[in-house]
Design an enzyme around this catalytic site. Sequence first.
Site, PDB file in Angstrom:
ATOM      1  N   CYS A 169       0.873  -1.168   0.000  1.00 19.56           N
ATOM      2  CA  CYS A 169       0.000   0.000   0.000  1.00 19.56           C
ATOM      3  C   CYS A 169       0.909   1.217   0.000  1.00 19.56           C
ATOM      4  O   CYS A 169       2.123   1.101   0.167  1.00 19.56           O
ATOM      5  CB  CYS A 169      -0.931  -0.013   1.207  1.00 19.56           C
ATOM      6  SG  CYS A 169      -2.315   1.159   1.063  1.00 19.56           S
ATOM      7  N   LYS A 195     -12.066  -5.175   2.380  1.00 16.87           N
ATOM      8  CA  LYS A 195     -11.508  -4.246   3.365  1.00 16.87           C
ATOM      9  C   LYS A 195     -12.466  -3.074   3.532  1.00 16.87           C
ATOM     10  O   LYS A 195     -12.692  -2.295   2.606  1.00 16.87           O
ATOM     11  CB  LYS A 195     -10.133  -3.743   2.927  1.00 16.87           C
ATOM     12  CG  LYS A 195      -9.482  -2.802   3.939  1.00 16.87           C
ATOM     13  CD  LYS A 195      -8.112  -2.368   3.463  1.00 16.87           C
ATOM     14  CE  LYS A 195      -7.445  -1.408   4.448  1.00 16.87           C
ATOM     15  NZ  LYS A 195      -6.106  -0.980   3.996  1.00 16.87           N
ATOM     16  N   ARG A 220     -11.022   7.533   3.414  1.00 19.82           N
ATOM     17  CA  ARG A 220     -10.753   6.523   2.381  1.00 19.82           C
ATOM     18  C   ARG A 220     -12.022   5.829   1.913  1.00 19.82           C
ATOM     19  O   ARG A 220     -11.980   4.729   1.354  1.00 19.82           O
ATOM     20  CB  ARG A 220      -9.744   5.509   2.919  1.00 19.82           C
ATOM     21  CG  ARG A 220      -8.406   6.176   3.229  1.00 19.82           C
ATOM     22  CD  ARG A 220      -7.355   5.203   3.703  1.00 19.82           C
ATOM     23  NE  ARG A 220      -6.109   5.930   3.908  1.00 19.82           N
ATOM     24  CZ  ARG A 220      -5.311   5.794   4.955  1.00 19.82           C
ATOM     25  NH1 ARG A 220      -5.622   4.941   5.911  1.00 19.82           N
ATOM     26  NH2 ARG A 220      -4.202   6.502   5.066  1.00 19.82           N
ATOM     27  N   LYS A 225     -11.237  -7.777   6.346  1.00 19.95           N
ATOM     28  CA  LYS A 225     -10.689  -6.852   7.338  1.00 19.95           C
ATOM     29  C   LYS A 225     -11.681  -5.708   7.572  1.00 19.95           C
ATOM     30  O   LYS A 225     -12.149  -5.124   6.593  1.00 19.95           O
ATOM     31  CB  LYS A 225      -9.351  -6.297   6.830  1.00 19.95           C
ATOM     32  CG  LYS A 225      -8.682  -5.300   7.770  1.00 19.95           C
ATOM     33  CD  LYS A 225      -7.418  -4.719   7.156  1.00 19.95           C
ATOM     34  CE  LYS A 225      -6.759  -3.727   8.104  1.00 19.95           C
ATOM     35  NZ  LYS A 225      -5.568  -3.086   7.517  1.00 19.95           N
TER      36      LYS A 225
END
Length: 326
Positions: A120, A195, A217, A248
């Site tokens: 990332c 995620k 985000r 996650k």
Amino acid sequence: MYTQKLRPRRMRISPAMRAMVRETSLSAKDFVYPLFVVPGENIKEEIPSMPDCYHLSVDNAVKTAQECWRLGIPAVEVFGLPEYKDEDGSSAWDMTSPVQRAIKAIKEAVPELMVIGDVCLCQYTSHGHCGHLEDHYVDNDKTLKLLQKVAVSQAKAGVDIIAPSDMMDGRVAAIREALDEAGYTNVSIMSYAVKYASGYYGPFRDAADSAPCFGDRRQYQMDPANAHEAIKEVDLDVAEGADIIMVKPALAYLDVVRQVRDHIHHPVAVYNVSGEYAMVKAAAANGWIDEKRIVLETLLSMKRAGADIIITYHAMDAAKWLKEEV
């Protein structure tokens, strides 16, 4: 007088009986321990929001990895704080950065230990977002080219598994293509396929110095309200070549873990994230809970929901506790 013939309590009458009929087991081999690697030497500094977790220089990261192996933990995941940041996070693919040096050093010291590289850009960019920015918007396709560079650099350092956590569309296919073209066909991909844009990440952003300078985000991480979308993300990443699928966070999304487990035959990983960890540590520090019992019960719930792999900051303590029980 009526006699109850079916008595489930018979199967709970003793520790030996409970162990014999137990449906789900938990062991150190289920765990992955995350490491936060920083520049410098002989550094081991506790992370304030994550008690008993540390910023480690490469030399101390190696020592921690060796301890994980002694405890029976089969893998570590390496995160890093770079020496410099810029717009596109170029330190993320710099072979002299702490992550690449730690991967190489750990594999040399403990060759049998699996090393996972987080791919990332948030902790490497000056703005804290996970990719290339165009007017406060993360440009998906330009970011893919950057992620390819990160993945290949980590493979060159010796990583066993690449774990893209950025949530860009198409990143698994792009990374698989780059790895194969560079000759790293045996490096696996563990995709953060599911995620969520979660409030449970706060302590990690403190640990990795990765909080965004503006906005959030939610334009690329998943809406916590959506479960059907999780299956769509899983299908896309499997089709693109993901070897392992991750959900996650773990604890607040066990229903999603079960849906993913029932949907695919790939290994399923979960990330027992920093907020989940910090809440347990805070409650234990205040004497409100039995930390050992809560941690082992929580990790067991993740296995029961369908996880094959659990990435957790509790890994080293849990491995010790499980040994004591044996």
